[in-house]
Design a protein around this motif. Structure first.
Motif, PDB file in Angstrom:
ATOM      1  N   THR A 264     -14.592   7.906  23.162  1.00  0.00           N
ATOM      2  CA  THR A 264     -13.432   8.079  22.266  1.00  0.00           C
ATOM      3  C   THR A 264     -12.685   6.766  22.118  1.00  0.00           C
ATOM      4  N   GLN A 265     -12.518   6.045  23.234  1.00  0.00           N
ATOM      5  CA  GLN A 265     -11.788   4.778  23.192  1.00  0.00           C
ATOM      6  C   GLN A 265     -12.524   3.744  22.334  1.00  0.00           C
ATOM      7  N   THR A 266     -13.865   3.713  22.447  1.00  0.00           N
ATOM      8  CA  THR A 266     -14.643   2.784  21.619  1.00  0.00           C
ATOM      9  C   THR A 266     -14.466   3.116  20.141  1.00  0.00           C
ATOM     10  N   GLY A 267     -14.500   4.404  19.801  1.00  0.00           N
ATOM     11  CA  GLY A 267     -14.317   4.828  18.413  1.00  0.00           C
ATOM     12  C   GLY A 267     -12.949   4.436  17.879  1.00  0.00           C
ATOM     13  N   ILE A 268     -11.906   4.684  18.688  1.00  0.00           N
ATOM     14  CA  ILE A 268     -10.540   4.332  18.284  1.00  0.00           C
ATOM     15  C   ILE A 268     -10.410   2.814  18.145  1.00  0.00           C
ATOM     16  N   GLY A 269     -10.963   2.085  19.119  1.00  0.00           N
ATOM     17  CA  GLY A 269     -10.897   0.624  19.079  1.00  0.00           C
ATOM     18  C   GLY A 269     -11.580   0.053  17.852  1.00  0.00           C
ATOM     19  N   THR A 270     -12.747   0.601  17.517  1.00  0.00           N
ATOM     20  CA  THR A 270     -13.463   0.146  16.324  1.00  0.00           C
ATOM     21  C   THR A 270     -12.645   0.416  15.067  1.00  0.00           C
ATOM     22  N   GLY A 271     -12.033   1.598  15.007  1.00  0.00           N
ATOM     23  CA  GLY A 271     -11.196   1.943  13.856  1.00  0.00           C
ATOM     24  C   GLY A 271     -10.005   1.010  13.711  1.00  0.00           C
ATOM     25  N   ILE A 272      -9.356   0.697  14.837  1.00  0.00           N
ATOM     26  CA  ILE A 272      -8.199  -0.224  14.816  1.00  0.00           C
ATOM     27  C   ILE A 272      -8.638  -1.608  14.350  1.00  0.00           C
ATOM     28  N   ALA A 273      -9.784  -2.076  14.875  1.00  0.00           N
ATOM     29  CA  ALA A 273     -10.278  -3.401  14.507  1.00  0.00           C
ATOM     30  C   ALA A 273     -10.575  -3.489  13.010  1.00  0.00           C
ATOM     31  N   ILE A 274     -11.253  -2.466  12.470  1.00  0.00           N
ATOM     32  CA  ILE A 274     -11.593  -2.458  11.039  1.00  0.00           C
ATOM     33  C   ILE A 274     -10.326  -2.398  10.190  1.00  0.00           C
ATOM     34  N   ALA A 275      -9.342  -1.597  10.628  1.00  0.00           N
ATOM     35  CA  ALA A 275      -8.069  -1.519   9.889  1.00  0.00           C
ATOM     36  C   ALA A 275      -7.370  -2.874   9.881  1.00  0.00           C
ATOM     37  N   GLY A 276      -7.422  -3.569  11.032  1.00  0.00           N
ATOM     38  CA  GLY A 276      -6.823  -4.908  11.113  1.00  0.00           C
ATOM     39  C   GLY A 276      -7.509  -5.886  10.183  1.00  0.00           C
ATOM     40  N   VAL A 277      -8.838  -5.822  10.123  1.00  0.00           N
ATOM     41  CA  VAL A 277      -9.588  -6.700   9.215  1.00  0.00           C
ATOM     42  C   VAL A 277      -9.207  -6.410   7.766  1.00  0.00           C
ATOM     43  N   ALA A 278      -9.030  -5.128   7.449  1.00  0.00           N
ATOM     44  CA  ALA A 278      -8.630  -4.754   6.086  1.00  0.00           C
ATOM     45  C   ALA A 278      -7.257  -5.338   5.741  1.00  0.00           C
ATOM     46  N   MET A 279      -6.299  -5.202   6.670  1.00  0.00           N
ATOM     47  CA  MET A 279      -4.950  -5.762   6.451  1.00  0.00           C
ATOM     48  C   MET A 279      -5.019  -7.273   6.253  1.00  0.00           C
ATOM     49  N   TYR A 280      -5.757  -7.944   7.134  1.00  0.00           N
ATOM     50  CA  TYR A 280      -5.898  -9.402   7.052  1.00  0.00           C
ATOM     51  C   TYR A 280      -6.504  -9.808   5.709  1.00  0.00           C
ATOM     52  N   SER A 281      -7.593  -9.113   5.319  1.00  0.00           N
ATOM     53  CA  SER A 281      -8.307  -9.466   4.088  1.00  0.00           C
ATOM     54  C   SER A 281      -7.428  -9.302   2.858  1.00  0.00           C
ATOM     55  N   ILE A 282      -6.661  -8.209   2.822  1.00  0.00           N
ATOM     56  CA  ILE A 282      -5.792  -7.950   1.673  1.00  0.00           C
ATOM     57  C   ILE A 282      -4.669  -8.982   1.596  1.00  0.00           C
ATOM     58  N   ILE A 283      -4.039  -9.279   2.738  1.00  0.00           N
ATOM     59  CA  ILE A 283      -2.949 -10.271   2.764  1.00  0.00           C
ATOM     60  C   ILE A 283      -3.478 -11.646   2.358  1.00  0.00           C
ATOM     61  N   LYS A 284      -4.642 -12.024   2.914  1.00  0.00           N
ATOM     62  CA  LYS A 284      -5.218 -13.339   2.615  1.00  0.00           C
ATOM     63  C   LYS A 284      -5.588 -13.457   1.139  1.00  0.00           C
ATOM     64  N   ALA A 285      -6.156 -12.382   0.589  1.00  0.00           N
ATOM     65  CA  ALA A 285      -6.539 -12.400  -0.824  1.00  0.00           C
ATOM     66  C   ALA A 285      -5.316 -12.553  -1.720  1.00  0.00           C
ATOM     67  N   LYS A 286      -4.223 -11.880  -1.369  1.00  0.00           N
ATOM     68  CA  LYS A 286      -2.991 -11.986  -2.162  1.00  0.00           C
ATOM     69  C   LYS A 286      -2.407 -13.397  -2.096  1.00  0.00           C
ATOM     70  N   ILE A 287      -2.455 -14.010  -0.902  1.00  0.00           N
ATOM     71  CA  ILE A 287      -1.955 -15.377  -0.748  1.00  0.00           C
ATOM     72  C   ILE A 287      -2.771 -16.338  -1.604  1.00  0.00           C
ATOM     73  N   GLU A 288      -4.113 -16.173  -1.592  1.00  0.00           N
ATOM     74  CA  GLU A 288      -4.990 -17.034  -2.398  1.00  0.00           C
ATOM     75  C   GLU A 288      -4.731 -16.843  -3.891  1.00  0.00           C
ATOM     76  N   GLU A 289      -4.488 -15.589  -4.288  1.00  0.00           N
ATOM     77  CA  GLU A 289      -4.208 -15.306  -5.699  1.00  0.00           C
ATOM     78  C   GLU A 289      -2.888 -15.951  -6.133  1.00  0.00           C
ATOM     79  N   GLU A 290      -1.877 -15.891  -5.263  1.00  0.00           N
ATOM     80  CA  GLU A 290      -0.577 -16.509  -5.571  1.00  0.00           C
ATOM     81  C   GLU A 290      -0.719 -18.023  -5.704  1.00  0.00           C
ATOM     82  N   LYS A 291      -1.541 -18.623  -4.834  1.00  0.00           N
ATOM     83  CA  LYS A 291      -1.772 -20.067  -4.912  1.00  0.00           C
ATOM     84  C   LYS A 291      -2.428 -20.423  -6.240  1.00  0.00           C
ATOM     85  N   ARG A 292      -3.418 -19.604  -6.620  1.00  0.00           N
ATOM     86  CA  ARG A 292      -4.131 -19.873  -7.874  1.00  0.00           C
ATOM     87  C   ARG A 292      -3.219 -19.751  -9.071  1.00  0.00           C
TER      88      ARG A 292
END
Length: 297
Positions: A264-292
């Motif tokens: 259960t802990q591995t499943g939760i940890g994987t879910g948290i990690a993927i959610a974090g990657v999603a947050m990072y990717s969206i924020i980074k993409a928005k920053i790059e778009e603003e720069k452009r």
């Protein structure tokens, strides 16, 4: 198609390692099949081969070396642990990218990006602590792969040329193949000649063995080529979300196909990690778009 080919590659790749645990040799086969495909494509003019000179070669060699190292270490990890666990560890790649940008390239990384990476680190740590297939070889290899692909990204930015992505990837594959052959011979050559090939053929037969190696190489090359071609044609935010969803697809399908038991802990940890990657990717993409948009203004 990018997702489909990626999932099929990961599943077939792991099935091969279950009866033929030689990741250095299999890595060479991945690249060899792709290079043959590129040479045939060039010979018929689809696409037309872009010329290359010594200056461009010098620029592409560091990219190809990092690609080769990241590819081999990924495969060593895939052979050692569950596919889902390797992909969970590889979710840390944005953290290494951010660290390299900040401390090596001297770029300022906004605090929001660093904060979005906290769940990624936490999730991977949680998943690793209770992962049933955990071993240090698989963990360390996946981490080396993250570092290698981070440096590949850095060198790729310096290697931006007018050449189309299909030709660039073809040249990188050719160079990476030559980089991967010597370690495969040194590390696995004697074992393969003594019993490796014979054991695999005894288990599945010559036809299936050769067929599996051919198709895993084709799927590897085609999913990478399709990913490169796709990412050329979409906005940064679409690219970011697409990369995250791809990892979710691969982890999910690998758990279902191989019946991997996860805590259960591995499943939760994987879910948290993927959610974090999603947050990072969206924020980074928005920053790059603003720069452009700022540059256009």
């Amino acid at each position: 198609m990018w997702y489909f080919l990626n999932v099929i590659f990961n599943i077939l790749n792991k099935k091969i390692y279950n009866y033929f645990p030689y990741p250095y040799f299999v890595s060479v086969i991945h690249l060899f099949v792709g290079v043959v495909y590129c040479l045939i494509s060039w010979s018929v003019g689809l696409p037309k081969r872009a010329p290359i000179d010594s200056n461009l070669l010098k620029v592409l060699i560091p990219v190809a070396v990092c690609h080769a190292l990241g590819h081999v270490t990924s495969n060593v990890s895939f052979a050692a642990v569950a596919v889902s666990f390797t992909h969970t560890i590889k979710a840390l790649e944005p953290f290494f990218n951010a660290a390299a940008s900040q401390f090596i390239m001297g770029q300022s990384i906004p605090i929001t990006l660093w904060l979005s990476l906290a769940p990624v680190v936490l999730g991977v740590a949680m998943a690793s602590l209770t992962e049933l297939s955990f071993n240090w070889l698989g963990f360390i290899s996946a981490m080396i792969s993250n570092i290698s692909f981070t440096y590949r990204s850095i060198f790729s930015k310096k290697a931006m040329t007018d050449m189309d992505s299909t030709n660039v990837y073809a040249y990188i594959s050719i160079i990476a193949l030559f980089v991967c052959i010597p370690p495969a011979i040194i590390v696995e050559g004697p074992k393969l000649l003594n019993h490796g090939f014979a054991d695999a053929i005894a288990k599945v037969g010559m036809t299936k063995f050769i067929s599996d190696l051919f198709w895993v190489g084709m799927f590897y090359h085609l999913y990478n080529q399709l990913a490169t071609n796709t990412l050329e044609r979409v906005a940064p935010l679409t690219h970011a979300v697409g990369n995250v969803l791809k990892r979710v697809f691969v982890i999910g399908f690998s758990i279902v196909i191989f019946g991997n038991k996860i805590s259960t802990q591995t499943g939760i940890g994987t879910g948290i990690a993927i959610a974090g990657v999603a947050m990072y990717s969206i924020i980074k993409a928005k920053i790059e778009e603003e720069k452009r948009q700022g540059k256009k203004a």
